[in-house]
Design a protein around this motif. Structure first.
Motif, PDB file in Angstrom:
ATOM      1  N   GLU A 136       0.826  -1.211   0.000  1.00 46.63           N
ATOM      2  CA  GLU A 136       0.000   0.000   0.000  1.00 46.63           C
ATOM      3  C   GLU A 136       0.862   1.263   0.000  1.00 46.63           C
ATOM      4  O   GLU A 136       0.535   2.252  -0.659  1.00 46.63           O
ATOM      5  CB  GLU A 136      -0.922  -0.013   1.226  1.00 46.63           C
ATOM      6  N   ILE A 137       1.967   1.228   0.722  1.00 42.94           N
ATOM      7  CA  ILE A 137       2.842   2.401   0.811  1.00 42.94           C
ATOM      8  C   ILE A 137       3.630   2.610  -0.473  1.00 42.94           C
ATOM      9  O   ILE A 137       3.728   3.733  -0.987  1.00 42.94           O
ATOM     10  CB  ILE A 137       3.824   2.242   1.995  1.00 42.94           C
ATOM     11  N   LEU A 138       4.183   1.543  -1.017  1.00 46.46           N
ATOM     12  CA  LEU A 138       5.133   1.655  -2.129  1.00 46.46           C
ATOM     13  C   LEU A 138       4.477   1.562  -3.504  1.00 46.46           C
ATOM     14  O   LEU A 138       5.084   1.961  -4.501  1.00 46.46           O
ATOM     15  CB  LEU A 138       6.204   0.559  -1.997  1.00 46.46           C
ATOM     16  N   ARG A 139       3.286   0.974  -3.570  1.00 44.46           N
ATOM     17  CA  ARG A 139       2.516   0.856  -4.811  1.00 44.46           C
ATOM     18  C   ARG A 139       3.352   0.294  -5.962  1.00 44.46           C
ATOM     19  O   ARG A 139       3.816  -0.828  -5.906  1.00 44.46           O
ATOM     20  CB  ARG A 139       1.871   2.205  -5.155  1.00 44.46           C
ATOM     21  N   SER A 140       3.619   1.086  -6.985  1.00 39.21           N
ATOM     22  CA  SER A 140       4.318   0.565  -8.172  1.00 39.21           C
ATOM     23  C   SER A 140       5.778   0.215  -7.887  1.00 39.21           C
ATOM     24  O   SER A 140       6.406  -0.510  -8.670  1.00 39.21           O
ATOM     25  CB  SER A 140       4.244   1.579  -9.319  1.00 39.21           C
ATOM     26  N   ASP A 141       6.319   0.715  -6.803  1.00 40.49           N
ATOM     27  CA  ASP A 141       7.714   0.413  -6.453  1.00 40.49           C
ATOM     28  C   ASP A 141       7.837  -0.818  -5.553  1.00 40.49           C
ATOM     29  O   ASP A 141       8.949  -1.195  -5.174  1.00 40.49           O
ATOM     30  CB  ASP A 141       8.345   1.613  -5.724  1.00 40.49           C
ATOM     31  N   PHE A 142       6.706  -1.426  -5.205  1.00 39.61           N
ATOM     32  CA  PHE A 142       6.752  -2.542  -4.258  1.00 39.61           C
ATOM     33  C   PHE A 142       7.610  -3.696  -4.774  1.00 39.61           C
ATOM     34  O   PHE A 142       8.436  -4.232  -4.035  1.00 39.61           O
ATOM     35  CB  PHE A 142       5.340  -3.049  -3.953  1.00 39.61           C
ATOM     36  N   ASP A 143       7.424  -4.101  -6.029  1.00 39.60           N
ATOM     37  CA  ASP A 143       8.146  -5.270  -6.540  1.00 39.60           C
ATOM     38  C   ASP A 143       9.654  -5.063  -6.490  1.00 39.60           C
ATOM     39  O   ASP A 143      10.412  -5.976  -6.128  1.00 39.60           O
ATOM     40  CB  ASP A 143       7.702  -5.585  -7.974  1.00 39.60           C
ATOM     41  N   LEU A 144      10.100  -3.854  -6.854  1.00 36.88           N
ATOM     42  CA  LEU A 144      11.532  -3.562  -6.829  1.00 36.88           C
ATOM     43  C   LEU A 144      12.071  -3.630  -5.397  1.00 36.88           C
ATOM     44  O   LEU A 144      13.105  -4.241  -5.130  1.00 36.88           O
ATOM     45  CB  LEU A 144      11.784  -2.175  -7.424  1.00 36.88           C
ATOM     46  N   PHE A 145      11.336  -3.018  -4.459  1.00 34.46           N
ATOM     47  CA  PHE A 145      11.748  -3.016  -3.052  1.00 34.46           C
ATOM     48  C   PHE A 145      11.706  -4.432  -2.479  1.00 34.46           C
ATOM     49  O   PHE A 145      12.618  -4.851  -1.756  1.00 34.46           O
ATOM     50  CB  PHE A 145      10.827  -2.086  -2.251  1.00 34.46           C
ATOM     51  N   ALA A 146      10.659  -5.168  -2.807  1.00 30.44           N
ATOM     52  CA  ALA A 146      10.490  -6.522  -2.273  1.00 30.44           C
ATOM     53  C   ALA A 146      11.607  -7.447  -2.746  1.00 30.44           C
ATOM     54  O   ALA A 146      12.065  -8.313  -1.992  1.00 30.44           O
ATOM     55  CB  ALA A 146       9.134  -7.080  -2.686  1.00 30.44           C
ATOM     56  N   ARG A 147      12.052  -7.263  -3.979  1.00 29.11           N
ATOM     57  CA  ARG A 147      13.154  -8.082  -4.483  1.00 29.11           C
ATOM     58  C   ARG A 147      14.456  -7.705  -3.785  1.00 29.11           C
ATOM     59  O   ARG A 147      15.264  -8.567  -3.443  1.00 29.11           O
ATOM     60  CB  ARG A 147      13.278  -7.909  -5.999  1.00 29.11           C
ATOM     61  N   HIS A 148      14.662  -6.416  -3.557  1.00 29.30           N
ATOM     62  CA  HIS A 148      15.899  -5.941  -2.921  1.00 29.30           C
ATOM     63  C   HIS A 148      15.980  -6.427  -1.473  1.00 29.30           C
ATOM     64  O   HIS A 148      17.051  -6.874  -1.033  1.00 29.30           O
ATOM     65  CB  HIS A 148      15.953  -4.413  -2.953  1.00 29.30           C
ATOM     66  N   PHE A 149      14.864  -6.357  -0.734  1.00 32.84           N
ATOM     67  CA  PHE A 149      14.888  -6.658   0.704  1.00 32.84           C
ATOM     68  C   PHE A 149      14.148  -7.949   1.058  1.00 32.84           C
ATOM     69  O   PHE A 149      13.823  -8.183   2.222  1.00 32.84           O
ATOM     70  CB  PHE A 149      14.315  -5.483   1.499  1.00 32.84           C
ATOM     71  N   ASN A 150      13.887  -8.780   0.057  1.00 31.51           N
ATOM     72  CA  ASN A 150      13.360 -10.129   0.291  1.00 31.51           C
ATOM     73  C   ASN A 150      12.045 -10.150   1.071  1.00 31.51           C
ATOM     74  O   ASN A 150      11.910 -10.854   2.085  1.00 31.51           O
ATOM     75  CB  ASN A 150      14.409 -10.992   0.996  1.00 31.51           C
ATOM     76  N   VAL A 151      11.085  -9.356   0.586  1.00 27.31           N
ATOM     77  CA  VAL A 151       9.734  -9.444   1.145  1.00 27.31           C
ATOM     78  C   VAL A 151       9.076 -10.636   0.449  1.00 27.31           C
ATOM     79  O   VAL A 151       8.236 -10.512  -0.431  1.00 27.31           O
ATOM     80  CB  VAL A 151       8.950  -8.138   0.927  1.00 27.31           C
ATOM     81  N   ASN A 152       9.547 -11.798   0.828  1.00 24.28           N
ATOM     82  CA  ASN A 152       9.160 -13.056   0.193  1.00 24.28           C
ATOM     83  C   ASN A 152       9.368 -14.176   1.219  1.00 24.28           C
ATOM     84  O   ASN A 152       9.524 -13.906   2.415  1.00 24.28           O
ATOM     85  CB  ASN A 152       9.983 -13.301  -1.083  1.00 24.28           C
ATOM     86  N   GLU A 153       9.421 -15.384   0.761  1.00 25.62           N
ATOM     87  CA  GLU A 153       9.583 -16.515   1.677  1.00 25.62           C
ATOM     88  C   GLU A 153      10.869 -16.407   2.492  1.00 25.62           C
ATOM     89  O   GLU A 153      10.908 -16.772   3.669  1.00 25.62           O
ATOM     90  CB  GLU A 153       9.584 -17.823   0.877  1.00 25.62           C
ATOM     91  N   LYS A 154      11.932 -15.865   1.872  1.00 26.76           N
ATOM     92  CA  LYS A 154      13.213 -15.738   2.574  1.00 26.76           C
ATOM     93  C   LYS A 154      13.118 -14.757   3.738  1.00 26.76           C
ATOM     94  O   LYS A 154      13.695 -14.985   4.806  1.00 26.76           O
ATOM     95  CB  LYS A 154      14.303 -15.289   1.602  1.00 26.76           C
ATOM     96  N   GLY A 155      12.395 -13.661   3.563  1.00 27.26           N
ATOM     97  CA  GLY A 155      12.301 -12.638   4.601  1.00 27.26           C
ATOM     98  C   GLY A 155      11.152 -12.834   5.574  1.00 27.26           C
ATOM     99  O   GLY A 155      11.035 -12.088   6.554  1.00 27.26           O
ATOM    100  N   PHE A 156      10.295 -13.834   5.310  1.00 26.76           N
ATOM    101  CA  PHE A 156       9.148 -14.055   6.202  1.00 26.76           C
ATOM    102  C   PHE A 156       9.615 -14.532   7.571  1.00 26.76           C
ATOM    103  O   PHE A 156      10.475 -15.400   7.685  1.00 26.76           O
ATOM    104  CB  PHE A 156       8.197 -15.093   5.596  1.00 26.76           C
TER     105      PHE A 156
END
Length: 675
Positions: free
Chosen positions: A337-357
């Motif tokens: 919600e905060i990052l909107r179109s930039d979310f995917d780029l940020f999530a890849r950089h900081f592992n907002v995925n299974e690795k960062g859960f």
């Protein structure tokens, strides 16, 4: 709201003690009042030790010390004493030693039951409420019904504590070699994690002094395996969840092998030493990652842990609103919600995925890929990619600042301030940022003006404008090291003179003739059941190893052979530890490198001495110490006869023999390389 309970801790200044001031437990601070009460009533002491940023200390308080039924058992049968381990490391050392002897392990909260005169006979760390109540009931019965059994075990354990860190005085030598270090390193290499860096274990602590030793060692005796481990560890720590990627600074340790999930408390002593480590690492290998870590960590310390007097506070809590890590973690939906179109780029950089859960829908920000790889994936130039990530970090940081912040431990400890002062000096020598030097000199002024008494003795703690508690050896040792480093940054001889005054005070009041080492407490300090010698390096280097290093450097700079002789005696005593478990003697290892190989004094004289010093310090040469002057006034023996020069000149000297003077820093570097 008026509090239902108030105990004697209400009059203390320690944030940790004040946290317990309204427990139903009738807590007392450590001191004569509590000890006399225990003897008068013939009740055992219940000594509970912790610190304000300790998560499990808070858990035990909530479960047990805030519970009226538990408190009733404690109050009826024991004299209950709360100790802030950071204010009273001398007390903590004794009872931690006791618990380690009894159980084979230690940690905080530390809970020890002792006779009225302080001899321990039972102990452990965290106890769940029901187990704690059961333990207390059984101990009460044993103390009342089997006093001879208690006496026998207490005496036996006390003898063990007194003998546990005895150091045998060895034949002093000035002829050191790398043999013991080679043996220790070969064992060390078998214990490292080749995938994630650090030791092959969990939990994982940064142990900055270990890596400062490895940096030094790789310079003196290059080793590709050692360097690979060093580079990997520095990268993985900086990439991990243990590092605060938005606000800078490191948490105290990781609970896993991947540096992912920290205990979220952020301590001044860790960050101070890690600033030193990454500053030194940058000089050896100028990676942007290292510089970013240093700058962001200094910004964190300045923003969150600095008061108006130039002093630095102790720590930020692990918990926020009773929940560990709440301030630092993020929900995926929140970020989207905060990052909107930039979310995917940020999530890849900081592992907002299974690795960062982590847990409960929360993600810990961490990294696993280099910027250039991620920029390529994003089809951006490296500069544009880094700029974009910085903007997103700043956006989230500003939003995070609106959250309820973790609790602050706002006491200032002299020893930890000195570590931070040393960190600022190392950063200045690496990056030549005058702001770092200004922070360092303001902190030095705090230590001299507020914490140093007329006889050059030190206070240990400072809070609300009041200095308190007699200094421990760690205060003197780390202050000496920091002021020698500050002299390297400024060539102001008053810093060396102050370090010399502290050295003389230590020799007079802390020295143990029998072992050739130094006690942790002064000869006029409160007597405990054991007067300890701290020799093993840990997350903070041992006070003896830090003192030995400083005595060696001061002895060279001031030409005081007695300091060098003391340092050599102390190092001679530690040879078995160096060849045994070297990670617990890494600071001694740095001193061994200095004594086994040429260690140069570089005199820099002339109108541009400080500028030339900065040029020299931009390179990584741990095998030297500098001294110098821009004018013809100096009290240092090694500068005699060298000050009358029109052009700035370098004199590279070793063991009272100087090489030919040179006018260019490049030529001085060549002389330093001939080791």
């Amino acid at each position: 709201m008026s509090e239902q309970h108030t105990n004697a801790l209400i009059h203390e200044s320690s944030p940790y003690l004040l946290q317990h001031a309204h427990n139903p437990v009738d807590w007392h601070p450590w001191g004569e009042v509590a000890l006399k009460k225990a003897k008068k009533e013939n009740k055992p002491l219940l000594i509970s030790i912790g610190y304000s940023a300790c998560h499990w200390c808070h858990v035990m308080e909530k479960e047990s010390f805030e519970d009226s039924a538990v408190a009733a058992i404690m109050n009826e049968n024991f004299i209950c004493i709360k100790v802030d381990r950071e204010e009273r490391p001398d007390v903590d050392q004794v009872y931690m030693n006791a618990v380690q002897l009894m159980t084979g392990k230690g940690g905080w909260p530390l809970n020890c039951i002792a006779t009225p005169d302080g001899r321990p006979f039972y102990g452990g760390t965290y106890f769940p409420k029901e187990q704690w109540m059961e333990v207390l009931k059984k101990l009460t019965e044993v103390y009342k019904n089997e006093p001879s059994k208690v006496e026998e075990y207490a005496n036996k354990l006390t003898r063990g504590i007194q003998a546990s860190d005895l150091i045998e005085k060895k034949q002093a030598t000035n002829n050191f070699s790398l043999d013991s270090l080679t043996k220790g390193l070969n064992k060390w290499k078998q214990m490292v994690d080749t995938a994630e860096g650090g030791m092959n274990q969990a939990p994982k602590f940064p142990m900055p002094n270990n890596y400062q030793f490895l940096l030094n060692c790789n310079f003196i005796q290059p080793d590709s395996e050692l360097k690979a481990h060093l580079d990997l560890s520095l990268k993985k720590m900086a990439f991990g969840g243990i590092y605060d990627h938005l606000g800078g600074g490191f948490a105290r340790y990781s609970t896993d092998t991947e540096w992912k999930v920290p205990h979220f408390e952020k301590m001044l002593y860790d960050n101070a030493q890690l600033i030193s480590l990454y500053s030194e690492a940058y000089r050896q290998n100028p990676k942007p990652l290292y510089k970013n870590v240093v700058y962001e960590s200094i910004e964190f310390v300045e923003r969150e842990l600095r008061d108006g007097s130039g002093a630095f506070y102790s720590a930020l809590d692990a918990d926020t609103e009773g929940e560990e890590g709440k301030f630092y973690v993020w929900k995926k939906e929140e970020l989207r919600e905060i990052l909107r179109s930039d979310f995917d780029l940020f999530a890849r950089h900081f592992n907002v995925n299974e690795k960062g859960f982590w847990e409960n829908g929360n993600y810990i920000l961490l990294r696993n890929e280099e910027d250039d790889v991620l920029a390529q994936k994003a089809e951006m130039s490296l500069a544009d990619y880094r700029n974009k990530i910085e903007k997103l970090k700043e956006k989230l940081f500003q939003l995070r600042e609106k959250r309820t912040k973790p609790g602050l431990d706002d006491k200032s400890l002299t020893s930890w301030n000195a570590l931070q002062l040393k960190g600022l000096c190392d950063a200045y020598l690496s990056f030549h940022d005058k702001h770092h030097l200004a922070l360092a000199e303001e902190n030095a002024a705090f230590i001299v003006q507020k914490q140093t008494k007329e006889d050059n003795s030190l206070h240990h703690s400072f809070k609300n404008g009041r200095s308190s508690i007699e200094g421990y050896l760690e205060d003197y040792a780390f202050c000496m090291e920091a002021f020698i480093a500050l002299y390297q940054c400024t060539f102001k001889e008053e810093y060396l003179k102050q370090a010399e005054a502290w050295a003389d005070f230590c020799i007079e009041h802390f020295f143990d003739e029998k072992s050739g080492m130094f006690f942790f407490t002064a000869d006029n300090s409160e007597a405990l059941i054991a007067r300890k010698l701290e020799v093993n390096d840990n997350v903070i280097p041992a006070s003896n190893s830090a003192l030995a290093k400083s005595l060696h450097q001061l002895g060279l700079l001031l030409e005081k052979k007695e300091y060098v002789n003391l340092s050599q005696q102390m190092l001679s005593n530690m040879q078995e530890q160096l060849s045994g478990y070297l990670p617990a003697a890494s600071n001694w290892g740095i001193l061994q490198l200095r004594m086994a190989k040429p260690y140069y004094e570089v005199a820099i004289c002339g109108p541009q001495a400080l500028n030339e010093q900065m040029k020299l310090q931009a390179h990584y040469f741990p095998n030297h110490i500098s001294l110098g002057s821009e004018n013809k006034n100096s009290s240092l023996p090694l500068l005699e006869g060298k000050l009358d020069v029109a052009k700035t000149t370098f004199y590279v000297c070793e063991n009272k023999v100087c090489q030919l003077p040179v006018k260019q820093v490049e030529k001085a570097i060549i002389q330093l390389k001939t080791n």
